[in-house]
Design a protein around this motif. Structure first.
Motif, PDB file in Angstrom:
ATOM      1  N   PHE A  84     -33.653   5.167 -40.978  1.00 41.46           N
ATOM      2  CA  PHE A  84     -33.515   4.388 -42.203  1.00 41.46           C
ATOM      3  C   PHE A  84     -33.272   5.488 -43.251  1.00 41.46           C
ATOM      4  O   PHE A  84     -33.835   6.560 -43.276  1.00 41.46           O
ATOM      5  CB  PHE A  84     -34.697   3.419 -42.390  1.00 41.46           C
ATOM      6  N   GLN A  85     -32.883   4.716 -44.386  1.00 42.44           N
ATOM      7  CA  GLN A  85     -32.682   5.426 -45.710  1.00 42.44           C
ATOM      8  C   GLN A  85     -33.896   6.065 -46.372  1.00 42.44           C
ATOM      9  O   GLN A  85     -33.683   7.501 -46.700  1.00 42.44           O
ATOM     10  CB  GLN A  85     -32.319   4.407 -46.653  1.00 42.44           C
ATOM     11  N   GLU A  86     -35.094   5.689 -46.233  1.00 44.24           N
ATOM     12  CA  GLU A  86     -36.141   6.128 -47.056  1.00 44.24           C
ATOM     13  C   GLU A  86     -37.202   6.517 -46.216  1.00 44.24           C
ATOM     14  O   GLU A  86     -37.831   5.917 -45.417  1.00 44.24           O
ATOM     15  CB  GLU A  86     -36.696   4.811 -47.824  1.00 44.24           C
ATOM     16  N   LYS A 118     -22.701  -1.388 -46.705  1.00 41.61           N
ATOM     17  CA  LYS A 118     -23.034  -0.328 -45.551  1.00 41.61           C
ATOM     18  C   LYS A 118     -24.282  -0.867 -44.908  1.00 41.61           C
ATOM     19  O   LYS A 118     -24.159  -0.630 -43.529  1.00 41.61           O
ATOM     20  CB  LYS A 118     -23.031   1.024 -46.218  1.00 41.61           C
ATOM     21  N   SER A 119     -25.245  -0.774 -45.737  1.00 42.57           N
ATOM     22  CA  SER A 119     -26.645  -1.042 -44.955  1.00 42.57           C
ATOM     23  C   SER A 119     -26.562  -2.436 -44.153  1.00 42.57           C
ATOM     24  O   SER A 119     -26.969  -2.483 -43.052  1.00 42.57           O
ATOM     25  CB  SER A 119     -27.878  -1.162 -46.049  1.00 42.57           C
ATOM     26  N   MET A 120     -26.033  -3.316 -44.951  1.00 44.80           N
ATOM     27  CA  MET A 120     -26.010  -4.756 -44.294  1.00 44.80           C
ATOM     28  C   MET A 120     -25.224  -4.641 -43.022  1.00 44.80           C
ATOM     29  O   MET A 120     -25.536  -5.166 -41.760  1.00 44.80           O
ATOM     30  CB  MET A 120     -25.033  -5.676 -45.070  1.00 44.80           C
ATOM     31  N   ALA A 134     -27.455   6.311 -38.559  1.00 48.55           N
ATOM     32  CA  ALA A 134     -28.284   6.752 -39.632  1.00 48.55           C
ATOM     33  C   ALA A 134     -27.844   6.394 -41.154  1.00 48.55           C
ATOM     34  O   ALA A 134     -26.786   6.701 -41.316  1.00 48.55           O
ATOM     35  CB  ALA A 134     -28.239   8.407 -39.583  1.00 48.55           C
ATOM     36  N   ASP A 135     -28.734   5.673 -41.771  1.00 46.84           N
ATOM     37  CA  ASP A 135     -28.492   5.247 -42.894  1.00 46.84           C
ATOM     38  C   ASP A 135     -28.930   5.872 -44.121  1.00 46.84           C
ATOM     39  O   ASP A 135     -30.160   6.104 -44.619  1.00 46.84           O
ATOM     40  CB  ASP A 135     -28.947   3.706 -43.059  1.00 46.84           C
ATOM     41  N   GLU A 136     -28.033   6.679 -44.741  1.00 40.97           N
ATOM     42  CA  GLU A 136     -28.265   7.602 -45.948  1.00 40.97           C
ATOM     43  C   GLU A 136     -29.622   8.336 -45.478  1.00 40.97           C
ATOM     44  O   GLU A 136     -30.547   8.060 -46.333  1.00 40.97           O
ATOM     45  CB  GLU A 136     -28.483   6.691 -47.019  1.00 40.97           C
ATOM     46  N   PRO A 137     -29.555   8.913 -44.438  1.00 43.05           N
ATOM     47  CA  PRO A 137     -30.935   9.700 -44.271  1.00 43.05           C
ATOM     48  C   PRO A 137     -31.396  10.864 -45.015  1.00 43.05           C
ATOM     49  O   PRO A 137     -32.482  11.319 -44.999  1.00 43.05           O
ATOM     50  CB  PRO A 137     -30.780  10.154 -42.718  1.00 43.05           C
TER      51      PRO A 137
HETATM   52 MG   LIG Z   1     -27.872   0.993 -48.299  1.00 44.53          MG
END
Ligand SMILES: [Mg+2]
Ligand SMILES: Nc1ncnc2c1ncn2[C@@H]1O[C@H](COP(=O)(O)OP(=O)(O)OP(=O)(O)O)[C@@H](O)[C@H]1O
Ligand SMILES: Nc1ncnc2c1ncn2[C@@H]1O[C@H](COP(=O)(O)OP(=O)(O)OP(=O)(O)O)[C@@H](O)[C@H]1O
Ligand SMILES: [Mg+2]
Lengths: 320, 333, 481, 305, 309
Positions: free
Chosen positions: B95-97, B46-48, B177-180
């Protein structure tokens, strides 16, 4: 139930940290856990939920003897934990930590990791220990060949099983689970939860189960305690908490949980954004700045955690 | 014409043991004002995918695609310079983090404004005004003072909201939005999701939302693409997916989560046995077959993408057949 | 260099105090002879004593010396030179408070008495035959008025003398600048100086000195290691010169408090004397005029009577035999303490190793070594002695065998002979006593005297320069080509 | 920030005190001072006299306290060797050491940081390998050898620059190169590692996602965070240069603190040795203090912690 | 048809690439592959290995007695020089000792210095650093203060002052450097330990009642070893060079022991006219330090976490 002592009893447990202290300076004090009292009867699962940073992990660490409480006592099987040595405690209480990646030493083989408790306690010969390890790996459903591998060669779910095997090999009475599945995805999480339930049935284990995921908590536990800023604000059976939450924070928490039901949208919990500073907690009821029902009394007086209705459920709110 | 059109996107990463095919030929498209959710197990690419869209792949990664178009612009051949003109201005990413995505050395104001100053050539003042406006929109009180604060002075929830405001500074057409919200607890998660939904409706922004929390997906997505081992294995409008999942993996996922009121407390949960295949080297046939309760010898052939009802596709040999009875729960394996 | 009429000479150390009485370094002696004059001049070629600030002198009795002073000499600040200066200088330096560094240069003087403006009388503590030698060497005359005005500290910053050069600048750690004293008295045996300016530079690192000589930043250096010097001989713009000096290298033994020390055996000491290849070291390592020596004195010194001294030739077999005789056929282990010329020490260690003595080198600074020695911790030390260029055995042998702090052997007979030699005014009596002392020292092998040192000078070919064996470069005589 | 600085200052003071004790003891306990001051020719009475003159007969604690009391007012006593006070000596020599150290550090920094950044950006290419080689060569070469080689090449053979002395800027070029090269590898490697780490950081991705230009991403966002440890190291290196310049000063006959200390050591001129050790330590302490403050300025997390 | 049991289906249909976690290659072959796949590491390993062998077998390899002097035959240039001879391949030194033999024997001294100093300082520094990192709080404050104090001391000067008083010797140099060079170990191990300290496996060990030494030695140490190895190689190089510096100032290992540093220092006097005297040991030193550095870098790369799985 009142005859036999509960598996775990916390009496007025508190822990404060000193922030920013050094050789020459006293720091500020931060009350991570304040005056927590709880009883977990044998064979039950107690859930512990609350916002992040509210002191759940600190509580768990005290139960495990990893930090000493500033005040209060922990009784394991009716015997005080204070003064007991770590080794003796290890036979009763064991943890399963959140992160299956960091909880296993990457430089040891699985057999060494799982066998370590036996070695530390000097149980059995090397051969007997190996047999015990193999047996325990079976119990948690790991293939035996995993014994010779390194943690880096296992998947997250498998690693978490290793951690569980290590916790169980000494046959503890009580297992402290600090967010044991939050790093895993749903399919692995399901495997682990199933395993925990099976083990509870097979060995009569007592769990303290800490989690953010309310659906998981609801699925697993018998009783739930809700923490906010270091204090327990509500405690009761699963049905009481999930069915009819009485503390406004519990209500907000439950309202925020998103079930997989399309079309419902995201509910508005109307709780403001201000996460309070734990080193300078608000006066009175710590939740009052964010509470939709707050009144003057909440600012001045801290509500006591009481069993108001006599239904064995406690809540700390002036309006409960 | 969709805002974003992706055909046969592949991302390869050289690793010690060979080449890791992180994304193995996926197709999807996003329309203006649409919210597409990408779901799937951890590590399924997913992130890729999202990084590929932004052109922010890791150094060694190799990207190929039959088509990768954003508003008619071919992203595969775009120069890094032109690309950076697009990034932040027309497509932006959350981003996720939230804890690490902000530069600890600069104030929020500085970081919020630099993008819009660069892209829109506005003055510092104007940029600050817009930042204040957006911070207020994302529900941050005393926004003006916040501009002078540093990231470490903010809690995770606040930072995540700053990230969202930052993504909105140039009014982009697409937000990824990557796993926000995975790092946040439920109360904060709920606030952020609501906000994203509102902003999206207001500005007509297209959103790609990545998560593996099916609860979240159900509440916010217009359409869902399910990924497994680097492929999109199912794609459908949200209600359709939940009502009638076409791929055994999707079904497995849905049955793994304890649903209050449906799964009896303390009962055994469904689980998908086995582990995800290694993405190093080629995967022949259906990647899910070693975990699939309905696997057949046919599954050794690569399954076609089968269309079900309106706009609902699944990559399974048996997608169009009736759903078989759920398998017995597994015991400890 | 020649272009700006400045001769830059460099050496490795600097005098801690420019006042000649308050340092004991060779560099200080050089400056002393440039900026100050002595009462008597010793001709470096003939070794005859010639008039300098004193025009005449005669012994009134064994302990009284009367001198007639030169007239018309002025100090560089204009103060006239007269008997007051002489009286002041020598009465000052014998005071304990004056903190003179090398006491033995002056402690033979009791007092000096002024007779009139041009006549003074030295009263000695006892008969001291080497008095003239000392008066022509390390005993310059200070201006009394100026010195009393500025004190020692002021004097060391702005020194004044009668000498051919005037010191203009003293920078600790860097060096000293001098200009020609154009009013230098005409009858001086030194003659009028030729070069306009002198500059002394402290350059501690040997190779830096060489590098700077090669780059022309420095015009004159000395104590160039033989190897380098020989290579530099081939360079067109440099002149290399060499000559023997009064410095003597030796090994001293100390077995005084060590009954069971191998060194308490005469055979062992003799063996060590036989084991060391003096000739080889003098020819191959030291070079430049160095020669093997067998007695604790420099041959040119008065009283260095070596006719009965045992010359231990290089004979490893004999050394081994002697060791075996002493019961050390299997060899033994020993420390060698040293503070300079590590390669010489290494060569000795190699020689000793060859006869079965395993030697560890303990290399340290010279004060540290001295402290160890006086504490009685050193069995064997490689040291050197330059006699302060005093051409008299009393400045050498008596220092080490006359019963002082550094006399390890305390041989009363030797002490007696030396004392007689030091205090007698009859040259023949002196010679006889020194001869006996030196003979016994060598028979007992209290020391292993090794070789005389040489010095290599390297300087720009533009310079006329003559080296002398007393290790005192005379820049006042030097000139540009 | 205020309390942060005050705390750092307190630590600095206690470190300085400790060093003063160590340097005092180091020399006083290691031999009889009076003998070594008295010099080779002294008699036993003279040694005794010196012992009394210099106050060496008193209890060591008193001697220390006196010395410390003096040191507080920068009165380190008189040199046993030179006819001047230690402070004068140090004040004379300090400019040379500071110039040399400052130049060397400036040189090292201005080579190390750009090279480190370049190596990180061109990771695993020949640029990176060349930079590594450059660094290793710097680590592997004894500084005196490098210094002398420079002399042979640039002073003796090419005659471009003077071999020694301290009369003008030309005199500092070679020694600064020799000394600076020694500090370059560590800083370069640290910059490179720092940059590699920072370039992987999420906030760099954020910056790129904002569409910032590459230069802005590297120099504004990455470098500032990557050089935080380099600043700390630079202070350490400067401290090391001040104390470790003995060799270079000796090779280039620069008359700095290092040379002074080395001479003083060989002459047992203890007041000077003690003072130089203390002064160099103080320099180090002040510099690390400044580096800490600089870091706090670069990294707001430290400031408000 | 749709009711095949899962076990059967996976047994019958799973392709080779879809199996469980792939079994890793045997540890040893993986290690060798990585060792020699990494060029810098391979070079470093070969050179250092060679040096160790030379040190061990120096008496067999050396053509002459390294102590045997022959002053009549001093300063013979190496064989490639016009006046060189095959008897002394690398020539002779100022006392006529064979340079090659001294170089070979010198390997012993230089390697010993490097190793022992790195070991001593490693033990001191790691102990302090690990304790500070593990306990934090007051312990950390005290140890950090010790470290700062140590950093503030000018090492070269202190080393010089001490060794000039005691008179250098191999033992003095080793002890002195060992006692002075522990700072980097302490700083590094402290910060790495701080990261490891909060790893849950350390908590796990504590909850099992493992003793403190066990935790520090068996849980913490192996996980910080990677960084320590790198520091170790750095310090080895540093110690060898510092010995050379001390020797240069005349305070290092004492002759006739042939340390490389000493040989370089002695060769200094011949830099202008007989450059090989310094070049030969200098190049040996350079190659060894280079190799040690490559080894360290390689080990660091080898030890770097290559992703979680
Ligand atoms: Mg990811
Ligand atoms: N060692 C420590 N020193 C100082 N403060 C600490 C320390 N450990 C925890 N705290 C503080 O104590 C409070 C409670 O922390 P704790 O880790 O118990 O929270 P938590 O409820 O487990 O949160 P999460 O859900 O994020 O794990 C937090 O404010 C935290 O910052
Ligand atoms: N820098 C990298 N080098 C090599 N492999 C990588 C790299 N980054 C990611 N991968 C691999 O690529 C695959 C896809 O990763 P990706 O981050 O896209 O997964 P994801 O779906 O976002 O998972 P998650 O839910 O855990 O974020 C994974 O197998 C991962 O191990
Ligand atoms: Mg926690």
């Amino acid at each position: 139930m009142s005859r036999t002592p509960p598996a775990l009893e916390l009496c007025g447990l508190s822990k404060s940290y000193t922030l920013g202290g050094g050789l020459f300076k006293r720091g500020r004090s931060l009350g991570a856990v304040s005056d927590v009292s709880l009883r977990i009867p044998r064979g039950q699962v107690m859930g512990l939920v609350g916002e992040s940073g509210c002191g759940k992990s600190t509580l768990a660490k005290m139960l495990l003897g990893l930090t000493t409480p500033s005040e209060g006592d922990v009784l394991v099987d009716g015997k005080p934990l204070r003064g007991a040595n770590q080794k003796a405690l290890a036979r009763h209480v064991q943890p399963i930590f959140q992160d299956p990646y960091s909880s296993l030493n990457p430089r040891k083989r699985i057999s060494q990791i799982v066998g370590l408790p036996l070695q530390v306690h000097g149980i059995g010969t090397a051969r007997e220990r190996a047999a015990r390890v193999a047996e325990t790996l079976d119990v948690v459903g790991l293939p035996r060949r995993a014994a010779d591998q390194f943690p880096g060669q296992l998947s997250g779910g498998q690693r978490q099983r290793v951690a569980i095997a290590r916790a169980l090999i000494m046959r503890p009475d009580i297992v402290i689970c600090d967010e044991p599945t939050s790093a895993l995805d749903v399919s692995v999480q399901a495997q682990i939860l199933n395993l925990l339930l099976d083990l509870k049935q097979a060995f009569g284990l007592t769990y303290l189960f800490i989690s953010h995921d309310l659906a998981v908590v609801e699925h697993l536990v018998d009783r739930v305690a809700v923490m906010y800023l270091g204090r327990i604000v509500e405690e009761g059976t699963r049905a009481q908490i999930f069915g009819a939450p009485r503390h406004p924070y519990t209500q907000a928490l439950l309202a925020s949980a998103l079930t997989p039901e399309p079309g419902l949208g995201v509910p508005d919990i109307g709780m403001g954004d201000a996460m309070p500073d734990p080193s300078a907690p608000p006066s009175g009821c710590a939740f009052h700045p964010r509470c939709p029902r707050a009144e003057a009394v909440c600012r001045q007086q801290r509500p006591r955690l009481e069993d108001i209705r006599g239904d064995n459920a406690r809540v700390a709110c002036h309006f409960a | 014409m969709p805002l974003l059109d992706v055909k046969n996107l592949r991302v390869d990463l050289p690793v010690e043991a060979g080449t890791l095919h992180a994304v193995r030929g996926i197709d999807f498209h996003v329309d203006r004002g649409e919210m597409l959710c990408l779901v799937g197990e951890s590590g399924c690419g997913k992130s890729m995918t999202s990084l590929a869209l932004m052109g922010l792949l890791p150094r060694k990664a190799r990207l190929t695609a039959d088509r990768l178009e954003f508003d008619g612009i071919d992203l595969t051949t775009l120069s890094e310079r032109r690309r950076s003109d697009l990034r932040g201005a027309r497509m932006s990413m959350i981003f996720q983090e939230p804890m690490t995505a902000l530069n600890p050395a600069y104030t929020l104001g500085n970081q919020l404004c630099e993008g819009v100053i660069r892209h829109r050539g506005v003055s510092r003042r104007e940029a600050s005004e817009r930042a204040i406006y957006l911070l207020e929109r994302v529900g941050i009180s005393a926004a003006k003072d916040r501009l002078n604060q540093y990231p470490h002075q903010l809690s995770g929830g606040l930072r995540q909201r700053v990230m969202i405001a930052m993504a909105l500074m140039c009014e982009p057409d697409l937000i990824i939005a990557d796993e926000p919200t995975t790092a946040l607890d439920v109360t904060i998660q709920a606030q952020i999701l609501r906000l994203l939904r509102e902003l999206q409706q207001e500005f007509g922004t297209a959103v790609i939302f990545i998560t593996h929390d099916l609860g979240v997906v159900a509440r916010i997505a217009d359409r869902v693409s399910v990924m497994y081992a680097g492929e999109v294995i199912e794609s459908a409008p949200t209600p359709a997916l939940y009502a009638n999942p076409g791929h055994p993996y999707t079904r497995g996922l849905l049955s793994c989560i304890p649903a209050p009121g449906k799964t009896p407390p303390g009962s055994r949960l469904q689980a998908i046995p086995g582990v995800v295949p290694s993405l190093v080297g080629n995967v022949e046939g259906c990647a899910f077959r070693n975990r699939c309760p309905q696997a057949q010898p046919t599954c050794e052939r690569t399954p076609p993408l089968k269309s079900l009802l309106d706009d609902h596709q699944a990559r399974c040999h048996f997608a169009d057949q009736s759903v078989p009875a759920p398998r017995q729960p597994e015991t400890m394996s | 260099n020649k272009a700006d009429d400045t001769l830059v000479y460099a050496s490795d150390s600097e005098p801690e105090n420019i006042s000649p009485y308050h340092n004991n370094l060779r560099e200080g002696v050089i400056i002393s002879h440039l900026a100050w004059d002595t009462l008597i001049y010793r001709n470096p070629e003939t070794n005859a004593y010639e008039p300098m600030l004193a025009t005449e002198w005669h012994w009134v009795d064994d302990t009284t010396l009367e001198m007639t002073l030169r007239q018309g000499v002025t100090f560089q600040n204009g103060e006239p030179f007269n008997a007051d200066d002489v009286v002041f200088t020598f009465n000052y330096v014998v005071l304990p408070d004056s903190k003179v560094v090398t006491r033995q240069n002056t402690d033979w003087i009791k007092s000096v008495e002024k007779i009139d403006d041009t006549h003074v009388r030295f009263h000695l503590n006892g008969p001291f035959p080497a008095a003239l030698e000392y008066l022509s060497g390390p005993l310059p005359v200070f201006p009394d008025q100026y010195f009393q005005k500025v004190g020692l500290e002021g004097f060391s910053k702005q020194p004044i003398g009668t000498g051919p050069y005037r010191i203009t600048e003293v920078t600790p750690g860097e060096g000293v600048k001098m200009t020609r004293n154009d009013d230098y008295f005409a009858d001086s045996p030194i003659g009028k100086p030729h070069i306009g300016k002198l500059e002394f530079k402290v350059i501690p690192d040997q190779d830096s000195r060489v590098a700077q000589l090669m780059t022309g930043q420095v015009d004159w250096i000395w104590r160039v290691p033989a190897d380098q010097a020989e290579q530099m001989q081939g360079m067109p713009n440099l002149t290399v010169d060499s000559g023997e000096t009064m410095r003597v290298g030796y090994i001293s033994f100390d077995a005084a408090k060590r009954e069971n020390s191998p060194l308490s055996h005469l055979e062992v000491r003799q063996a060590i004397n036989h084991a060391i290849n003096r000739q080889g070291m003098a020819d191959n390592l030291v070079r430049g005029g160095s020669r093997p020596l067998y007695a604790p004195c420099f041959p040119a010194q008065f009283g260095c009577e070596t006719q009965d001294v045992v010359e231990y030739d290089y004979d490893p077999d004999k050394a081994r035999q002697l060791l075996a005789d002493a019961g050390y056929g299997d060899g033994f282990e020993l420390n060698l303490y040293a503070y300079r010329e590590r390669d010489y020490a290494e060569a000795m260690i190699g020689d000793l190793r060859n006869v079965g003595i395993r030697v560890n080198l303990r290399f340290m600074t010279s004060p540290a070594l001295l402290e160890q020695q006086r504490g009685g911790n050193t069995d064997m030390s490689f040291k050197t002695w330059g006699s302060y260029s005093v051409n008299d055995v009393s400045a050498f042998t008596s220092v080490y065998f006359g019963g002082g702090a550094d006399d390890h052997w305390q041989d009363e007979q030797v002490q007696q002979w030396l004392h007689t030699g030091d205090t007698s005014v009859d040259p023949d009596v002196r010679k006889e006593n020194y001869r006996k002392a030196l003979q016994r020292i060598s028979e007992q092998a209290y020391w292993a005297p090794l070789f005389s040192y040489s010095t290599y000078y390297a300087y720009t070919s533009d310079l006329n320069f003559t080296p002398y064996p007393d290790e005192l470069p005379r820049f006042a005589e030097a000139s540009w080509k | 920030m205020g309390t942060f600085i005050i705390r750092r200052i307190l630590v600095a003071i206690s470190v300085a005190l400790t060093i003063s004790i160590v340097s005092f003891m180091l020399l006083h306990l290691s031999g009889d001072l009076a003998t070594s001051i008295a010099g080779p020719e002294a008699t036993a009475e003279q040694v005794e006299q010196i012992r009394i003159d210099y106050g060496l007969d008193r209890p060591i604690v008193n001697q220390y306290l006196d010395w410390l009391g003096g040191a507080l007012t920068f009165d380190f006593g008189r040199s046993y060797y030179y006819q001047s006070t230690v402070v004068d000596l140090i004040v004379d020599r300090m400019p040379i050491t500071l110039t040399l150290g400052g130049l060397a550090l400036a040189l090292a920094v201005s080579i190390a940081i750009p090279l480190g950044v370049l190596a990180a950006l061109k990771r695993d290419t020949w640029v990176d390998r060349l930079a590594l080689l450059f660094a290793v060569v710097g680590q592997a070469m004894p500084s005196f050898w490098f210094g002398l080689t420079l002399i042979v090449i640039f002073a003796v053979t090419l005659q471009w620059l003077p071999a020694a002395g301290s009369d003008g800027w030309q005199h500092f070029v070679l020694p600064a190169i020799a000394l600076g090269y020694y500090a370059t590898p560590a800083m370069m490697r640290l910059t490179r590692t720092g940059m590699l780490e920072v370039l992987e950081a999420d906030y760099i991705r954020t910056a790129r996602a904002k569409g910032l230009r590459t230069g802005s991403v590297i120099f504004k966002h990455a470098l500032r965070n990557a050089i935080i440890p380099v600043v700390a190291l630079a202070a350490v290196e400067l401290g090391f240069m001040l104390g470790g310049s003995v060799v270079i000063e000796s090779v280039f006959s620069l008359n700095g603190l290092g040379q002074l200390a080395w001479d003083a050591i060989s002459r047992n001129d203890y007041p000077v040795v003690q003072a130089v050790v203390l002064i160099i330590a103080l320099f180090y302490i002040v510099l690390t203090l400044l580096a800490d403050v600089a870091n706090a300025a670069l990294d707001p997390r430290i400031r408000t912690r | 048809m749709s009711n095949v049991s899962p076990a059967e289906s996976s047994a019958s249909t799973a392709g080779a690439s879809l199996g469980e976690i792939p079994l890793p290659a045997p540890a040893w072959s993986r290690v060798t592959r990585r060792l020699f796949g990494h060029r810098g590491l391979a070079i470093g390993l070969i050179v250092v290995g060679l040096a160790v062998l030379i040190a061990l077998f120096a008496p067999l390899l050396a053509p002459h007695d390294p102590y045997h002097q022959d002053i009549a035959n001093r300063m013979v240039p190496p064989v490639w020089h016009d006046k060189g001879s095959w008897i002394h391949v690398l020539g002779t030194d100022k006392l006529g000792r064979d340079t090659l033999s001294r170089l070979l024997f010198g390997t012993r001294i230089s390697l010993t210095i490097g190793l022992v100093v790195a070991l001593i300082s490693g033990i001191i520094g790691t102990t302090l650093g690990v304790l500070a990192g593990y306990f934090g709080g007051r312990v950390d404050a005290v140890i950090s203060y010790i470290i700062t104090t140590r950093l503030a001391m000018p090492v070269v000067l202190v080393a010089l002052a001490l060794s000039s008083l005691t008179g250098g010797s191999l033992t003095t140099v080793i002890v002195l450097l060992g006692l002075l060079l522990w700072d980097r170990f302490a700083v590094v191990s402290r910060s790495v330990t701080q990261q490891v300290r909060d790893a849950e496996y350390v908590y796990a060990a504590r909850t099992l009642g493992c003793s403190l030494p066990y935790i520090l030695l068996r849980e913490v140490l192996p996980n910080i070893a990677g960084s320590l190895i790198v520091v170790m190689t750095l310090e080895m190089a540093h110690a060898i060079l510092l010995e050379a510096t001390l020797s240069f100032l005349g305070m290092g290992v004492q002759p006739p022991l042939p340390s490389w540093g000493l040989m370089v220092a002695e060769g200094k006097a011949y830099m202008f006219f007989q450059p090989w005297v310094i070049a030969i040991p200098g190049i040996a030193l350079f190659v060894l330090v280079l190799a040690i550095n490559l080894l360290g870098d390689g080990l660091r790369d080898l030890n770097a976490p290559g992703g979680r799985n």
